[in-house]
Design a protein around this motif. Sequence first.
Motif, PDB file in Angstrom:
ATOM      1  N   UNK A 174     -14.208   0.466  -8.021  1.00 14.83           N
ATOM      2  CA  UNK A 174     -14.101  -0.349  -6.805  1.00 14.83           C
ATOM      3  C   UNK A 174     -13.555  -1.736  -7.120  1.00 14.83           C
ATOM      4  N   UNK A 223      -6.798  -3.930   1.179  1.00 14.91           N
ATOM      5  CA  UNK A 223      -7.248  -3.159   2.334  1.00 14.91           C
ATOM      6  C   UNK A 223      -6.984  -3.894   3.635  1.00 14.91           C
ATOM      7  N   UNK A 240     -11.595  -2.618  -9.457  1.00 18.33           N
ATOM      8  CA  UNK A 240     -10.178  -2.569  -9.830  1.00 18.33           C
ATOM      9  C   UNK A 240      -9.287  -2.237  -8.648  1.00 18.33           C
ATOM     10  N   UNK A 241      -9.879  -2.066  -7.479  1.00 20.41           N
ATOM     11  CA  UNK A 241      -9.071  -1.693  -6.332  1.00 20.41           C
ATOM     12  C   UNK A 241      -8.682  -0.225  -6.366  1.00 20.41           C
ATOM     13  N   UNK A 242      -9.460   0.575  -7.096  1.00 21.63           N
ATOM     14  CA  UNK A 242      -9.142   1.991  -7.212  1.00 21.63           C
ATOM     15  C   UNK A 242     -10.048   2.873  -6.357  1.00 21.63           C
ATOM     16  N   UNK A 243     -10.868   2.255  -5.520  1.00 18.35           N
ATOM     17  CA  UNK A 243     -11.665   3.061  -4.609  1.00 18.35           C
ATOM     18  C   UNK A 243     -10.735   3.738  -3.626  1.00 18.35           C
ATOM     19  N   UNK A 271       0.808  -1.208   0.000  1.00 13.74           N
ATOM     20  CA  UNK A 271       0.000   0.000   0.000  1.00 13.74           C
ATOM     21  C   UNK A 271       0.839   1.255   0.000  1.00 13.74           C
ATOM     22  N   UNK A 276      -3.057   0.441  -3.530  1.00 11.31           N
ATOM     23  CA  UNK A 276      -3.936   0.588  -2.374  1.00 11.31           C
ATOM     24  C   UNK A 276      -5.206  -0.244  -2.471  1.00 11.31           C
ATOM     25  N   UNK A 277      -5.318  -1.080  -3.477  1.00 10.87           N
ATOM     26  CA  UNK A 277      -6.503  -1.926  -3.584  1.00 10.87           C
ATOM     27  C   UNK A 277      -6.598  -2.949  -2.473  1.00 10.87           C
ATOM     28  N   UNK A 331      -6.404   5.447   2.041  1.00 14.06           N
ATOM     29  CA  UNK A 331      -5.740   5.383   0.745  1.00 14.06           C
ATOM     30  C   UNK A 331      -5.338   6.754   0.225  1.00 14.06           C
TER      31      UNK A 331
END
Lengths: 163, 800, 160
Positions: free
Chosen positions: B22, A42, B24-27, A33, A39-40, B32
Amino acid sequence: MDSTEVMDVELTVNGKRYKRRVEPRLLLADYLRHEIGLKGTHIGCAHGVCGACTVQINGESARSCLHFAVDVQGCEIRTVEDMATPEALHPIQQAFHECHALQCGFCTPGILMTAEEFLRTNPDPSEEEIRTALSNNLCRCTGYVNIVKAISVAATRLQQHKN
Amino acid sequence: MTSHESSKFIGRSMARREDRYLLRGQGQYVDDIAEPAGTLHLAFVMSPHAHARIVSIDTSEALRVPGVVAVLTGEDFASLVAPIRADIEMPTYKHTDRDVLAREKVRFVGEQVAVVLAENKYAAQDAIELVYVDYDILPAVVALEDARRPDAPLVHDHIDNNIIFQGEFSTPDFAEKHAGSKFVIREKIRHGRLAGVPMEPRGCLAVPDRGDSLVFYTATQIPHIVRTGLATHLGLEESCIRVVVPEVGGGFGTKAQLYPEELIAAALCMKHRRPIKWVQDRREELLTNIHARDHLYDLEIGFDANGIVTSLKLEFATNAGAYSSYPFGATLETTGGARMIIGPYKIQNYAYKNYCLTTHTGPAGVYRGVAQPSCFLAIEALMDRIGRKLGIDPLEVRLRNVVTPSDMPWTNVLGVRYDTGDYPACLKRAREVSGYDNFRRAQRADRLETGKYRGIGISNMTEITGTGAPGWRVRGLRSVSGVDSATLRIDPTGKVTVYVSHASAGQGHLTTFAQIAADYLGARIEDVRVIEGDTGSTPFGTGTFASRSAVTGGGAVICAAQKVGDKIRRIAADMLQADAQDISLCEGKAVVAHDPGRFASFQDVAEIAYSIGNGVLPEGEEFGLEASEFYDPPVVTVANAVHIVEVAVDARDGRVSIENYCIVHDCGRVINPMIVDGQIHGGVAQGIGEVLMEEMVYDENGQLVNASLLDYLLPTAMDVPNLQIHHMESPTIDTTGGFKGVGEGGVIGAVPAVANAIADALSGIGANVNSVPLRPAHLLSLIRNAVREEGRAAIEESAY
Amino acid sequence: MELKREHTIQADQSSVWLALNDDEVLKACIPGCESIERTGENVLRATVRIKVGPIGARFSGVVTLSDIDAPNGYRLTFEGQGGAAGFAKGEARVDLRAEDAEVTVLMYETRAQVGGKLAQIGSRLIESVAVKISGEFFESFSKLVGKECVSDVSEPRAAS
């Protein structure tokens, strides 16, 4: 060992090699991250229960909050960012979209990583097998109903694509 | 568009726009957000004692950790941040003042007493372990049942008997009427304490902005309330604060409070003009985020030989924890449970006494359902008991007691107005689609079949949704506004932006509000963008909780769309030499109704409105193509549902499996069926958790003993079955758009239904089920106490 | 948490009693004990390293003896601070009973409460860890005291 000692940690992530100078106690999740900026992945609990941090290490799903980056040197790490192409979503992601299998999206990357490994090793699963495979990924929004459906749909499509 | 029938987008299960990024993990959640250079990280030292005086705090060793910039205590904030106090106006209500960092005393395990500022979060975590706090431990009162004891320690010196609030109500001549009831059942229903546990823990990032202003990123459901709260507690002007809500990983009400950490982060940012970041870990989340439920219903229900309820008496107590939370105070559950328990039933004689109690436990707040899951647990349990007592089927008992469409709009004895809904039809439909009658016919008296006790449970619930200002005032909440708003703006290229005062945490607002705007404006949906959660651009509102965004946000969007639509028609009429009432809007064009070859695009109209090109505004028209509308629903609107659930309780280990689950739900006019179903699925999953496994456990010393996900159990994919959902639509006559809320309906319906199913399963052996959660150990002990030797043999036999 | 146990030690009661009050013996037998210091007549200060599941911590504690009835038993109260890990406190009743001249039964009953992080994420492990620690203590203790006794079988013990 002084906790502020640092060392070089090299990882291959999504096919690219990275080298960063970090503390030995830096979690893999934090390396991904903050050192690389992916950052996908979590962090939902930091104690390995919720599965939001799930990535793949050498093709197997793993909790990135339970690994130190230094421990996985030399391994191939894959994250959710590797699934789609710029033009299209991965079939599993596409199925999630069509089946409304995500709401807030926080647990979704971890579930996608789990699902991708699962369907690779179990391409024609029953509903019960899907539920069992998902049982270590917590979701608080969806109630899992649509996630199970999406994985089933994705399984069918991936099979068709192969044939 | 003015009529419901001609919707193009409302009513369609459109896939969500949010998903693109979301998946794509881009949220971008609060953790972040790219940290500006110089960001300092916060970590908190929490009290390990439920009640103690702080004697001294030694921060010297913590200060020596490399990377640590400061370690602060309550005294350091005394001049920076006013104590947190909810603005509640209710007779007997006693306010609590909460210092953002405890000063003299700590009042619950987890209350923060010191904060470390460090250059990175690992150093901050190292340092909090080196802060030594000397406490003088005091006796604590923990359990709801002990709060009012004469010898119970006081949580707050000014709150006698630990009673934050008490109220009562009675219909005329209640005692007489109750005494005259032919039959009376007495029961105590206990609902354990819960936590909301969104997957994303809370966090915030405070960034100094131009001049003396602040951009405050926070995972919240209530951006404007946060802005006002920051301003009033920090002595700032609202105009220098911009609250930005990033992607939020679930709220469920836990993020609808203003918390001490937010005030601390903002205060430090303003003082030092450096970015300040804080994200909690899961243990802190479970300790310090608002808890909920922890209720006791002491009930007497009077009824006649036909199962008609003739009187209801309730003494209701809630455990609000150590402090009132902000902005809702401590009593929403206390008043909610007492007021909503009548549900869909025509109960004419009702009396209650309700108590909101304080104890040395985590502060309670608003979690999905807010007392409705527990009060329906109570009343629905009583309905079943009436049936069992009289030998009348429990579904039939309900049919005999519900308000019918011909009674609507119905105002119950508390003055709560039920606008639309067909409760009998809903019950009958649920009975049909669930196969209820077949189940009953096949059901054995002892309920035992293949080693399991099998039962079927019903819940018949009504849900208050879309609460606007009048609804909040009645509950004593002075500063929860109730209005929401939308600004709909068409830009010079003809594209539509809708700024809404809500803040989604997974509900798909960017999609649903676009559906509403596109329909009412006649725009192409791909030309509509929804923006939420930014007090710098979105107009003032109350926020997203209590099943209200479809009603209040939807209403505001409709009003704004209608206004802009009217203006488009007027300008287009002038351009096209037609009458405004002959212009219809569709597909982003203003078209002459009887001559569709004559049209103007929204862009053409916008250019006139913004004075681009050579067009001229019609006479009397003003520049611009936007409208800001506020909407305050005049009354609450009542949604309803029936859940019917089949369970099997394993007689040998007490484990429960859900065999079949049917829902008939009426949330008025449905905007996006797929999203509505998703809300119901999620709510039902939480309800299943609430009944089968979730409980925040404090020991007798006020220690929380399950502050990890290993010990606070959440439902997994193996615990939630497939759900059969059928919809009815009774649009509300009272709100613009005809929508009702749905966010909480799933959990409100699930809790009583699953509990009743288990009670039914064990009714054959005479076990009394009157509490939740119903974990295997508890069910097993109920079974063992009820079943003698012969019964045990029968269990073993039936298992094979 | 409550624990009630009995251990049989191959030694006479007075040897066991002496050993129970011998700081060096205690330091050697308490698992993870780093130091013991007698700060008052019946007050001991000890530091002990304990691991409960994922939480390892150094506990600094005070043990106070009372109701001393030599050589039959005493009561002790303890209070340990584990820094960020939390705290533990409680009391125990220790009683000795001579089974015969060379065998003593030691009975103890402990009530303890833990707080802070230990309670929050280790609660379900506390009892088993306590059982394990006391088991290890008594194994070491029995070997140490019993050994003295065994070696004394062949030689009469000097009066101490």
